[in-house]
Design a protein around this motif. Structure first.
Motif, mmCIF file in Angstrom:
data_model
loop_
_atom_site.group_PDB
_atom_site.id
_atom_site.type_symbol
_atom_site.label_atom_id
_atom_site.label_comp_id
_atom_site.label_asym_id
_atom_site.label_seq_id
_atom_site.Cartn_x
_atom_site.Cartn_y
_atom_site.Cartn_z
ATOM 1 N N GLY A 1 0.795 -1.392 4.955
ATOM 2 C CA GLY A 1 -0.145 -2.450 5.334
ATOM 3 C C GLY A 1 -1.295 -2.594 4.365
ATOM 4 O O GLY A 1 -1.683 -3.705 3.991
ATOM 5 N N SER A 2 -1.828 -1.478 3.918
ATOM 6 C CA SER A 2 -2.940 -1.555 2.968
ATOM 7 C C SER A 2 -2.458 -2.042 1.607
ATOM 8 O O SER A 2 -3.180 -2.771 0.916
ATOM 9 C CB SER A 2 -3.646 -0.213 2.840
ATOM 10 O OG SER A 2 -2.754 0.789 2.431
ATOM 11 N N PHE A 3 -1.236 -1.695 1.212
ATOM 12 C CA PHE A 3 -0.690 -2.212 -0.045
ATOM 13 C C PHE A 3 -0.534 -3.723 0.022
ATOM 14 O O PHE A 3 -0.850 -4.431 -0.946
ATOM 15 C CB PHE A 3 0.646 -1.558 -0.372
ATOM 16 C CG PHE A 3 1.249 -2.070 -1.650
ATOM 17 C CD1 PHE A 3 0.786 -1.624 -2.870
ATOM 18 C CD2 PHE A 3 2.262 -3.010 -1.625
ATOM 19 C CE1 PHE A 3 1.327 -2.104 -4.050
ATOM 20 C CE2 PHE A 3 2.807 -3.502 -2.789
ATOM 21 C CZ PHE A 3 2.341 -3.051 -4.011
ATOM 22 N N LEU A 4 -0.050 -4.233 1.147
ATOM 23 C CA LEU A 4 0.074 -5.679 1.310
ATOM 24 C C LEU A 4 -1.293 -6.355 1.260
ATOM 25 O O LEU A 4 -1.443 -7.437 0.686
ATOM 26 C CB LEU A 4 0.787 -6.015 2.623
ATOM 27 C CG LEU A 4 2.274 -5.701 2.655
ATOM 28 C CD1 LEU A 4 2.833 -5.984 4.055
ATOM 29 C CD2 LEU A 4 3.026 -6.486 1.613
ATOM 30 N N GLY A 5 -2.303 -5.714 1.851
ATOM 31 C CA GLY A 5 -3.658 -6.250 1.786
ATOM 32 C C GLY A 5 -4.189 -6.284 0.361
ATOM 33 O O GLY A 5 -4.801 -7.269 -0.068
ATOM 34 N N LEU A 6 -3.958 -5.216 -0.392
ATOM 35 C CA LEU A 6 -4.390 -5.183 -1.788
ATOM 36 C C LEU A 6 -3.648 -6.228 -2.620
ATOM 37 O O LEU A 6 -4.247 -6.893 -3.474
ATOM 38 C CB LEU A 6 -4.175 -3.785 -2.378
ATOM 39 C CG LEU A 6 -5.142 -2.714 -1.911
ATOM 40 C CD1 LEU A 6 -4.640 -1.331 -2.337
ATOM 41 C CD2 LEU A 6 -6.528 -2.971 -2.461
ATOM 42 N N ALA A 7 -2.354 -6.379 -2.383
ATOM 43 C CA ALA A 7 -1.579 -7.382 -3.114
ATOM 44 C C ALA A 7 -2.051 -8.792 -2.767
ATOM 45 O O ALA A 7 -2.142 -9.664 -3.643
ATOM 46 C CB ALA A 7 -0.090 -7.227 -2.806
#
Length: 79
Positions: free
Chosen positions: A53-59
């Motif tokens: 989830g945090s990777f998707l937010g960063l992307a």
């Protein structure tokens, strides 16, 4: 300022998720070759969801920043 805080929070959540995935094996409370314990399964699911989830937010943030830079470049080229 608030964007920097948000990115920092997402990066910390990403690292925390990665740690949760790795912790059972690094710390050693998951015996090698044994069936996964309930704690290990929990760490893998929660850590994976947190990191994902945090990777998707960063992307998403990076994509929005790139879109904004592209729009600024187009405006600059037109004038």
């Amino acid at each position: 300022m608030s964007a920097r805080l948000g990115v920092t929070a997402l990066a910390l959540l990403f690292v925390t998720g990665l740690w949760l995935v790795a912790a059972p094996f690094v710390v050693g409370y998951q015996p090698r070759g044994a069936e996964f314990t309930a704690a290990t399964v929990n760490d893998l699911w929660v850590g994976g969801a947190l990191a994902g989830g945090s990777f998707l937010g960063l992307a998403g943030y990076a994509a929005a920043a790139l879109r904004e830079l592209t729009a600024r470049g187009r405006q600059s080229a037109e004038s």
